[in-house]
Design an enzyme around this catalytic site. Structure first.
Site, PDB file in Angstrom:
ATOM      1  N   CYS A 148     -12.808  11.520 -26.891  1.00  0.00           N
ATOM      2  CA  CYS A 148     -11.261  11.983 -26.759  1.00  0.00           C
ATOM      3  C   CYS A 148     -11.475  13.576 -26.560  1.00  0.00           C
ATOM      4  CB  CYS A 148     -10.509  11.670 -27.821  1.00  0.00           C
ATOM      5  SG  CYS A 148     -11.214  12.122 -29.468  1.00  0.00           S
ATOM      6  N   ARG A 172      -4.005  15.461 -19.342  1.00  0.00           N
ATOM      7  CA  ARG A 172      -5.312  16.161 -19.734  1.00  0.00           C
ATOM      8  C   ARG A 172      -6.568  15.176 -19.057  1.00  0.00           C
ATOM      9  NH1 ARG A 172      -6.354  17.164 -26.029  1.00  0.00           N
ATOM     10  NH2 ARG A 172      -7.895  18.368 -25.092  1.00  0.00           N
TER      11      ARG A 172
END
Length: 278
Positions: free
Chosen positions: A232, A175
């Protein structure tokens, strides 16, 4: 209070005269709801708190898991029995990356007596420790949520950290690199951020020793000469980076790493903000 507590120490504390409040924070991205696991079995006396509805505000401009309103959080914590000056232990299914959200919120609220269970529910059950399915009715607590004890960044401040300090991205490497993005509007990462996936904080579900964590952060590029912050996907698992930095001795309880609470879910929803893919 140390940010981590062992299963042995929790078991001993639960048998003591003043047992800690225990919060079950099990949650999975994409479900099913953690309450289902809780109802099957949990640490005796543990109170379930829902990440999506109780430890976050509704999704919106602040991202997928915005910080809860102080009054709402105070009501949740009081209902769970959290009292001023009384210890709290939070656990999730295993590695602590979700339970760290509860740890961070309590610290943000001014409540320093809080730890994450090392190894979580998986370690507790693997050791054959007691589990039951009874839902407790705690005596209401008296905690007063005083937000601001943990530093929070907005998007502009996060961008500045990436340029002038060290900004750590806690998401999985694929990611971070922009190879996939299963949930947020765009792939990639904040330009200049370094990847520090939460999976690297633990081994077999247990947290690495302080020296190993310090070496890991050093290998990523964290330096004592530069301030460090974390983000995050939605501000949840980055809380475990803040915790890990403290365990490693890179930050201290009096000077913790800031958290970009909106994280990638907020950043990527603004088309004017750049994204790097590597």
């Amino acid at each position: 209070m140390h940010p981590l507590i062992s299963t042995e120490a929790l078991a001993s504390a639960l048998n003591g005269a003043e047992p800690p409040v225990v919060l079950d924070v099990r949650w999975r991205l994409g479900g099913p709801p953690g309450r289902q696991d809780y109802e099957v079995g949990h640490v005796p006396g543990a109170v379930y708190v829902d990440l999506d509805t109780e430890l976050s505000s509704a999704p919106g401009a602040g991202g997928r898991h915005p910080l809860p309103e102080p009054a709402a959080l105070q009501a949740v914590l009081r209902a769970a029995g959290v009292r001023e000056g009384h210890p709290v232990v939070a656990y999730d299914g295993g590695d602590g990356s979700v339970a760290a959200r509860a740890w961070w919120l309590l610290r943000w609220s001014g409540h320093s007596e809080v730890s994450v269970l090392d190894g979580g529910f998986a370690a507790w059950t693997a050791e054959g420790r007691p589990v039951n399915a009874e839902t407790p009715t705690p005596i209401p607590g008296d905690i007063v949520v005083r937000p601001g004890a943990m530093p929070v960044l907005d998007a502009d401040e996060a961008a500045a950290f990436a340029r002038e300090g060290t900004l750590l991205d806690a998401r999985a490497p694929e990611r971070y690199r922009g190879e996939t993005e299963p949930i947020d509007p765009r792939a990639g990462h904040i330009p200049g951020a370094l990847n520090a996936p939460t999976s690297g904080h633990t081994s077999d579900g247990r947290w690495l020793p302080a020296t190993a964590l310090a070496e890991r952060f050093q290998s990523i590029g964290v330096s004592p000469e530069r301030p460090v912050a974390a983000y995050c996907g939605s501000g949840v698992t980055a809380s475990s980076v803040v915790l890990a930095l403290e365990v490693a001795g890179i930050t201290t309880p009096d000077a913790p790493a800031p958290l970009y609470a909106g994280s990638w879910s907020q950043w990527s929803s603004d088309p004017t903000r750049p994204a790097d893919c590597v």
